[in-house]
Design a protein around this motif. Structure first.
Motif, PDB file in Angstrom:
ATOM      1  N   GLU A   2      85.711  48.625   3.961  1.00  0.00           N
ATOM      2  CA  GLU A   2      86.649  47.990   3.054  1.00  0.00           C
ATOM      3  C   GLU A   2      88.068  48.293   3.489  1.00  0.00           C
ATOM      4  N   ASN A   3      89.006  47.439   3.073  1.00  0.00           N
ATOM      5  CA  ASN A   3      90.400  47.777   3.267  1.00  0.00           C
ATOM      6  C   ASN A   3      91.093  47.815   1.915  1.00  0.00           C
ATOM      7  N   ASP A   4      92.390  48.067   1.922  1.00  0.00           N
ATOM      8  CA  ASP A   4      93.086  48.297   0.671  1.00  0.00           C
ATOM      9  C   ASP A   4      93.385  47.029  -0.116  1.00  0.00           C
ATOM     10  N   ALA A   5      93.059  45.853   0.396  1.00  0.00           N
ATOM     11  CA  ALA A   5      93.341  44.606  -0.310  1.00  0.00           C
ATOM     12  C   ALA A   5      92.084  44.063  -0.992  1.00  0.00           C
ATOM     13  N   ASP A   6      91.207  44.918  -1.442  1.00  0.00           N
ATOM     14  CA  ASP A   6      89.950  44.567  -2.104  1.00  0.00           C
ATOM     15  C   ASP A   6      89.071  43.617  -1.297  1.00  0.00           C
ATOM     16  N   ILE A   7      89.163  43.712   0.006  1.00  0.00           N
ATOM     17  CA  ILE A   7      88.317  42.913   0.897  1.00  0.00           C
ATOM     18  C   ILE A   7      87.126  43.771   1.318  1.00  0.00           C
ATOM     19  N   GLN A  56      86.318  38.554  -0.840  1.00  0.00           N
ATOM     20  CA  GLN A  56      87.197  38.988  -1.923  1.00  0.00           C
ATOM     21  C   GLN A  56      86.437  38.648  -3.191  1.00  0.00           C
ATOM     22  N   GLY A  57      85.814  39.657  -3.775  1.00  0.00           N
ATOM     23  CA  GLY A  57      84.881  39.401  -4.876  1.00  0.00           C
ATOM     24  C   GLY A  57      83.701  38.627  -4.329  1.00  0.00           C
ATOM     25  N   GLU A  58      83.382  37.499  -4.954  1.00  0.00           N
ATOM     26  CA  GLU A  58      82.274  36.655  -4.510  1.00  0.00           C
ATOM     27  C   GLU A  58      82.732  35.537  -3.569  1.00  0.00           C
ATOM     28  N   THR A  59      84.008  35.533  -3.201  1.00  0.00           N
ATOM     29  CA  THR A  59      84.574  34.460  -2.386  1.00  0.00           C
ATOM     30  C   THR A  59      84.640  34.861  -0.918  1.00  0.00           C
ATOM     31  N   LEU A  60      84.078  34.024  -0.067  1.00  0.00           N
ATOM     32  CA  LEU A  60      84.165  34.223   1.377  1.00  0.00           C
ATOM     33  C   LEU A  60      85.581  33.869   1.814  1.00  0.00           C
ATOM     34  N   VAL A  61      86.292  34.852   2.384  1.00  0.00           N
ATOM     35  CA  VAL A  61      87.681  34.614   2.806  1.00  0.00           C
ATOM     36  C   VAL A  61      87.865  34.747   4.316  1.00  0.00           C
TER      37      VAL A  61
END
Length: 141
Positions: A2-7, A56-61
């Motif tokens: 993980e990184n600090d941007a909730d990814i 990012q949550g349930e979203t593929l980014v």
């Protein structure tokens, strides 16, 4: 990872064709992929043997979709990060995680999208002067 941007990053985590299409639609890569051909998109995902995704949550980014033997070469055929979250280090993290899955001597290869050509030297990749392509159906018999 993980990184600090909730990814959240995942390796070989299943993604649906529509998730992939939605992500590619949010990038300059989408114009060069068969987004209207669901069957082809599904095969692209099925036959990739190394996929690193950013969520990012349930979203593929973000996605790094590769075909590789893990020891000599790895063709990173799709590197896409949603324009909504670009410039946050996600692309670099996707490449780094892809490299962690490979033997140290394995060569990572990609063909840059025109709008992304300036990105790769910034992260330490070298330009190669010679690449050749042809569609399989166009190869002379």
């Amino acid at each position: 990872m993980e990184n600090d941007a909730d990814i959240v990053y995942r390796v070989n985590y299943p993604i649906a064709s529509q998730q992939f299409i939605d992500l590619l639609s949010e990038t300059s890569l989408g114009a060069r992929r068969p987004l209207a051909d669901d069957e082809r998109i599904a095969k692209m995902l099925k036959h990739a043997n190394l996929t690193v995704t950013a969520w990012q949550g349930e979203t593929l980014v973000g996605v790094a979709r590769s075909v590789t033997d893990f020891t000599f070469c790895c063709y990173l055929s799709d590197l896409a990060v949603s324009e909504k979250v670009q410039k946050g280090g996600i692309g670099k993290a996707l490449i780094a995680e892809t490299c962690r899955q490979l033997d140290a001597a394995c060569r990572l290869i990609l063909i840059a999208a025109p709008l992304a050509e300036g990105y790769y030297p910034k992260i330490g990749m070298e330009h190669h002067h010679s690449a050749w392509t042809i569609k399989a159906g166009e190869f002379p018999a």
